[in-house]
Write an enzyme that holds these catalytic residues in place. Structure first.
Site, PDB file in Angstrom:
ATOM      1  N   THR A 115     -12.902   6.714   7.181  1.00 41.53           N
ATOM      2  CA  THR A 115     -13.638   6.162   6.054  1.00 41.53           C
ATOM      3  C   THR A 115     -14.041   4.726   6.388  1.00 41.53           C
ATOM      4  O   THR A 115     -13.522   4.132   7.336  1.00 41.53           O
ATOM      5  CB  THR A 115     -12.774   6.149   4.789  1.00 41.53           C
ATOM      6  OG1 THR A 115     -11.654   5.273   5.017  1.00 41.53           O
ATOM      7  CG2 THR A 115     -12.269   7.544   4.451  1.00 41.53           C
ATOM      8  N   TYR A 164       0.833  -1.200   0.000  1.00 38.38           N
ATOM      9  CA  TYR A 164       0.000   0.000   0.000  1.00 38.38           C
ATOM     10  C   TYR A 164       0.872   1.256   0.000  1.00 38.38           C
ATOM     11  O   TYR A 164       0.645   2.190  -0.780  1.00 38.38           O
ATOM     12  CB  TYR A 164      -0.919  -0.008   1.224  1.00 38.38           C
ATOM     13  CG  TYR A 164      -1.756   1.243   1.372  1.00 38.38           C
ATOM     14  CD1 TYR A 164      -2.945   1.384   0.671  1.00 38.38           C
ATOM     15  CD2 TYR A 164      -1.369   2.274   2.223  1.00 38.38           C
ATOM     16  CE1 TYR A 164      -3.733   2.519   0.802  1.00 38.38           C
ATOM     17  CE2 TYR A 164      -2.145   3.421   2.361  1.00 38.38           C
ATOM     18  CZ  TYR A 164      -3.321   3.536   1.650  1.00 38.38           C
ATOM     19  OH  TYR A 164      -4.077   4.678   1.781  1.00 38.38           O
ATOM     20  N   LYS A 206       1.021   4.293  -2.922  1.00 37.05           N
ATOM     21  CA  LYS A 206       0.707   5.693  -2.672  1.00 37.05           C
ATOM     22  C   LYS A 206       1.909   6.602  -2.944  1.00 37.05           C
ATOM     23  O   LYS A 206       1.750   7.749  -3.380  1.00 37.05           O
ATOM     24  CB  LYS A 206       0.199   5.865  -1.242  1.00 37.05           C
ATOM     25  CG  LYS A 206      -1.172   5.245  -1.017  1.00 37.05           C
ATOM     26  CD  LYS A 206      -2.232   5.852  -1.929  1.00 37.05           C
ATOM     27  CE  LYS A 206      -3.621   5.350  -1.621  1.00 37.05           C
ATOM     28  NZ  LYS A 206      -4.666   6.017  -2.444  1.00 37.05           N
TER      29      LYS A 206
END
Length: 223
Positions: free
Chosen positions: A164, A129, A133
């Site tokens: 989120t 991840y 990014k």
């Protein structure tokens, strides 16, 4: 703005459209896989046709996340993460950039990266991840350089810990408390707190800003 909403989550698109409706602005909803270049090109063409105007602003925020020790990470998980988080952003930018260059009226693109693209989150096993990014940040800088001659600005936003659904899933409950301890503001951001930064980077107030990564992390990266 009139808005083309694009995602693979049809219910989420409908919810967002319902939030926009009271403003009187038009929306269209397009369900697609962000890793499909043909679908993205078609979505941009439909947006310009159905909303009766050239594409001038775009925000790309598709992303997935999961944790796994690097030595145990399956190649398929690496590929899926890169496919959505990095390739998906590149394909979106390419489709949007082509339209903006073709209509020769300029534009602005904002890509949602993460503070994890600039630092390594303490205790989180997510090299895949983080790498994806970091790629979004550098992709944005690279496109900013290439497209400035066409009047197209490209910037990124790097959110910190944000509440989120991805961060609020059940297996993250203990980690959320750690997040709040690690942030000077002692809380996670609400998704709405990313709106102002995005509006700024899309607007004429940021007319001299391109190739910039705006970190919005409650002060997390100062430590």
């Amino acid at each position: 703005a009139n808005v083309a909403l694009v995602d693979r989550n049809e219910a989420g698109l409908a919810q967002t459209a319902a939030l926009i409706a009271p403003t009187g602005r038009k929306t269209i909803q397009v369900v697609l896989d962000v890793t499909s270049s043909a679908s993205l090109e078609a979505a941009v063409a439909r947006a310009q046709a159905d909303l009766a105007g050239p594409l001038t602003l775009a925000v790309n925020c598709a992303g997935i996340a999961n944790g796994c020790a690097a030595e145990a990470l399956a190649e398929s998980v690496w590929d899926e993460t890169m496919g959505v988080n990095l390739k998906g952003v590149w394909l979106s930018c390419r489709a949007e950039g082509r339209a903006m260059i073709a209509h020769a009226q300029g534009g602005a693109i904002v890509n949602i990266a993460s503070m994890s693209g600039s630092l390594v989150n303490r205790g989180l096993l997510q090299a895949h991840y983080n790498a994806s990014k970091a790629g979004v940040i550098h992709l944005s800088k690279s496109l900013a350089m290439e497209w400035i001659k066409h009047g197209v600005r490209v910037n990124s936003i790097s959110p910190g810990y944000t509440a989120t659904p991805m961060a609020l899933r059940a297996d993250m409950k203990a980690q959320r408390a750690v997040f709040e301890e690690q942030v000077p503001m002692e809380r996670m951001a609400s998704p709405g707190e990313m709106v102002g930064p995005a509006v700024f980077l899309l607007s004429s107030a940021a007319s001299y800003v391109t190739g910039h990564d705006l970190v919005v992390d409650g002060g997390a990266s100062v430590w």
